[in-house]
Design a protein around this motif. Structure first.
Motif, PDB file in Angstrom:
ATOM      1  N   VAL A 124      53.561  29.259  59.756  1.00  0.00           N
ATOM      2  CA  VAL A 124      54.511  28.851  59.877  1.00  0.00           C
ATOM      3  C   VAL A 124      54.717  27.609  58.906  1.00  0.00           C
ATOM      4  O   VAL A 124      54.264  27.676  58.078  1.00  0.00           O
ATOM      5  CB  VAL A 124      54.474  27.364  61.206  1.00  0.00           C
ATOM      6  CG1 VAL A 124      54.181  27.927  62.316  1.00  0.00           C
ATOM      7  CG2 VAL A 124      53.022  26.477  60.571  1.00  0.00           C
TER       8      VAL A 124
ATOM      9  N   ARG B 265      55.941  23.704  57.662  1.00  0.00           N
ATOM     10  CA  ARG B 265      55.765  22.808  58.864  1.00  0.00           C
ATOM     11  C   ARG B 265      57.136  22.166  57.448  1.00  0.00           C
ATOM     12  O   ARG B 265      56.845  21.647  56.486  1.00  0.00           O
ATOM     13  CB  ARG B 265      54.581  21.930  58.350  1.00  0.00           C
ATOM     14  CG  ARG B 265      54.272  22.816  59.628  1.00  0.00           C
ATOM     15  CD  ARG B 265      52.747  21.625  59.605  1.00  0.00           C
ATOM     16  NE  ARG B 265      52.865  20.309  59.571  1.00  0.00           N
ATOM     17  CZ  ARG B 265      51.582  19.493  59.219  1.00  0.00           C
ATOM     18  NH1 ARG B 265      50.618  20.058  59.066  1.00  0.00           N
ATOM     19  NH2 ARG B 265      51.703  18.478  59.385  1.00  0.00           N
TER      20      ARG B 265
ATOM     21  N   ALA C  67      62.065  28.446  65.345  1.00  0.00           N
ATOM     22  CA  ALA C  67      62.393  27.445  64.676  1.00  0.00           C
ATOM     23  C   ALA C  67      61.825  26.490  65.585  1.00  0.00           C
ATOM     24  O   ALA C  67      62.548  26.505  66.816  1.00  0.00           O
ATOM     25  CB  ALA C  67      62.548  26.538  63.419  1.00  0.00           C
TER      26      ALA C  67
ATOM     27  N   TYR D  87      61.493  22.299  66.807  1.00  0.00           N
ATOM     28  CA  TYR D  87      61.603  20.629  66.087  1.00  0.00           C
ATOM     29  C   TYR D  87      60.494  20.409  67.145  1.00  0.00           C
ATOM     30  O   TYR D  87      61.244  20.128  68.841  1.00  0.00           O
ATOM     31  CB  TYR D  87      62.692  20.091  66.283  1.00  0.00           C
ATOM     32  CG  TYR D  87      62.788  18.935  66.143  1.00  0.00           C
ATOM     33  CD1 TYR D  87      62.658  19.098  64.036  1.00  0.00           C
ATOM     34  CD2 TYR D  87      63.631  17.747  66.150  1.00  0.00           C
ATOM     35  CE1 TYR D  87      62.959  17.326  63.759  1.00  0.00           C
ATOM     36  CE2 TYR D  87      63.602  16.647  65.893  1.00  0.00           C
ATOM     37  CZ  TYR D  87      63.189  16.379  64.800  1.00  0.00           C
ATOM     38  OH  TYR D  87      63.265  14.805  64.137  1.00  0.00           O
TER      39      TYR D  87
ATOM     40  N   GLU E 282      48.079  24.742  62.797  1.00  0.00           N
ATOM     41  CA  GLU E 282      48.525  24.166  62.875  1.00  0.00           C
ATOM     42  C   GLU E 282      48.860  23.429  63.377  1.00  0.00           C
ATOM     43  O   GLU E 282      49.357  23.320  64.739  1.00  0.00           O
ATOM     44  CB  GLU E 282      49.953  24.670  61.560  1.00  0.00           C
ATOM     45  CG  GLU E 282      49.636  25.090  60.264  1.00  0.00           C
ATOM     46  CD  GLU E 282      49.748  24.847  59.181  1.00  0.00           C
ATOM     47  OE1 GLU E 282      49.909  23.609  59.047  1.00  0.00           O
ATOM     48  OE2 GLU E 282      48.482  25.078  58.999  1.00  0.00           O
TER      49      GLU E 282
ATOM     50  N   ILE F  80      51.512  20.520  64.342  1.00  0.00           N
ATOM     51  CA  ILE F  80      53.113  20.465  64.058  1.00  0.00           C
ATOM     52  C   ILE F  80      53.358  18.789  64.698  1.00  0.00           C
ATOM     53  O   ILE F  80      53.219  18.597  66.442  1.00  0.00           O
ATOM     54  CB  ILE F  80      53.627  21.054  64.870  1.00  0.00           C
ATOM     55  CG1 ILE F  80      53.901  22.483  64.381  1.00  0.00           C
ATOM     56  CG2 ILE F  80      55.423  20.386  63.950  1.00  0.00           C
ATOM     57  CD1 ILE F  80      53.551  23.176  62.821  1.00  0.00           C
TER      58      ILE F  80
ATOM     59  N   GLU G 174      58.408  16.641  63.428  1.00  0.00           N
ATOM     60  CA  GLU G 174      58.254  17.855  62.446  1.00  0.00           C
ATOM     61  C   GLU G 174      59.420  19.044  62.713  1.00  0.00           C
ATOM     62  O   GLU G 174      59.476  19.139  64.329  1.00  0.00           O
ATOM     63  CB  GLU G 174      56.858  18.874  62.149  1.00  0.00           C
ATOM     64  CG  GLU G 174      56.445  17.481  60.478  1.00  0.00           C
ATOM     65  CD  GLU G 174      54.585  17.852  60.982  1.00  0.00           C
ATOM     66  OE1 GLU G 174      54.810  17.105  59.804  1.00  0.00           O
ATOM     67  OE2 GLU G 174      54.426  18.068  61.835  1.00  0.00           O
TER      68      GLU G 174
ATOM     69  N   ALA H  77      59.147  23.127  63.255  1.00  0.00           N
ATOM     70  CA  ALA H  77      58.056  24.274  62.683  1.00  0.00           C
ATOM     71  C   ALA H  77      58.993  25.418  63.125  1.00  0.00           C
ATOM     72  O   ALA H  77      59.255  25.749  63.374  1.00  0.00           O
ATOM     73  CB  ALA H  77      56.930  24.434  63.295  1.00  0.00           C
TER      74      ALA H  77
ATOM     75  N   LEU I  10      59.346  29.309  62.226  1.00  0.00           N
ATOM     76  CA  LEU I  10      58.042  30.180  62.753  1.00  0.00           C
ATOM     77  C   LEU I  10      58.055  32.420  61.781  1.00  0.00           C
ATOM     78  O   LEU I  10      58.934  32.272  62.159  1.00  0.00           O
ATOM     79  CB  LEU I  10      58.169  31.094  64.248  1.00  0.00           C
ATOM     80  CG  LEU I  10      58.280  29.508  64.794  1.00  0.00           C
ATOM     81  CD1 LEU I  10      58.527  29.898  66.466  1.00  0.00           C
ATOM     82  CD2 LEU I  10      56.948  28.137  65.252  1.00  0.00           C
TER      83      LEU I  10
END
Length: 289
Positions: free
Chosen positions: A5, A7, A198, A200, A211, A213, A217, A219, A221
């Motif tokens: 990902v 971030r 992505a 959110y 990770e 998130i 934020e 992410a 992908l």
């Protein structure tokens, strides 16, 4: 940044009236995700009585706006003559084409009594062959959009085909947009039928490929990011779609495949040659820079 990902921590703006806007796209780490070139979260905020959150008439070209409310109500008006109240769960999809003007204001009840307001505002870039098209507006009631249940996850499919289900919303290009409510501890397979995706985090916290998130934020992908684990009860927005058919220029409220289109739109708004919104007398001036 990991192999799984990217971030992104949104930039935060206070636009007055206590309304905080978090902007995740565009960003230096990701200019777009599929056709999405702009992603804002506004609120959550308790808006006092008055007109502090009204957005005066302003123009767009080359994009489609998608408005989704999590709480509160707003009224959309545009230069096509549309007047539409937006309620939580609804989707407002407006294609600017070669040019449209719209406003977004609180309801009369919100102006009188205040309201709790929270929502997501996104833009998708129009394919190049639609940039000079006629503008249009479509509203979809939340109750008409598919609700999908998976173990530990409730999905509201706003746009696209996902999880074996089709949304009735017809976007300008292949697009997926969904809201997911995941219970703490749930492991969930992420929709993978779109080239760019992505997540959110509206609330809560998730883990993808090791990770963490956090809330607010985004992410983005990579290949291999095919599942997440909700570390707490979490609400997520899944966005994505086919890659853009070429680079885009963004300036203020304009999106275009060429800088010349942007400059022409700036001149047209400065000279008030865009169509007007019936019943509106205010407007947002062209920024100086």
């Amino acid at each position: 940044m990991s192999d799984t990902v990217i971030r992104i921590a949104p930039r935060t703006h206070d636009i007055g009236g206590g309304l905080v806007v978090r902007r995740a796209l565009p960003h230096l780490l990701a200019r777009s995700v599929g056709p999405f070139v702009f992603f804002d979260e506004f609120g959550p905020v308790q808006v006092p009585p008055g007109r502090g959150t009204d957005v005066r008439p302003h123009p767009h070209i080359g994009l489609a706006t998608i408005t989704y409310l999590l709480a509160g109500r707003m009224v959309h008006r545009d230069s096509l003559g549309t007047v539409q109240e937006i309620r939580p769960g609804d989707v407002n999809l407006m294609s600017a084409g070669r040019g449209i003007v719209h406003s977004e204001r609180g309801t009369d009840a919100a102006h009188a009594d205040g309201q709790f307001l929270h929502g997501l505002q996104t833009w998708v870039a129009l394919p190049q062959d639609q940039e000079d098209g006629e503008p249009w507006f479509r509203h979809y009631a939340g109750a008409a959009l598919p609700r999908i249940a998976r173990p530990g996850v409730a999905i509201h499919l706003l746009i696209g085909s996902a999880y074996g289900t089709d949304s009735p919303v017809q976007p300008p290009s292949p697009t997926v947009y969904a809201l997911l409510d995941a219970a703490a501890g749930t492991a969930h397979a992420i929709e993978t039928d779109y080239a760019e995706r992505a997540l959110y985090v509206v609330s809560g916290e998730i883990e993808i490929g090791g990770e963490i998130i956090a809330r607010n934020e985004l992410a983005v992908l990579h290949d291999g990011a095919d599942r997440f684990v909700a570390r707490t009860d979490s609400r997520l927005a899944l966005i994505g779609g086919a890659p853009l058919d070429g680079p885009r220029h963004l300036w203020w409220n304009f999106v275009a495949s060429t800088r010349e289109r942007i400059e022409a739109a700036k001149d047209a708004w400065r000279e008030q040659r865009f169509p007007s919104v019936p019943g509106e007398t205010e407007f947002i001036p062209l920024p100086e820079r």
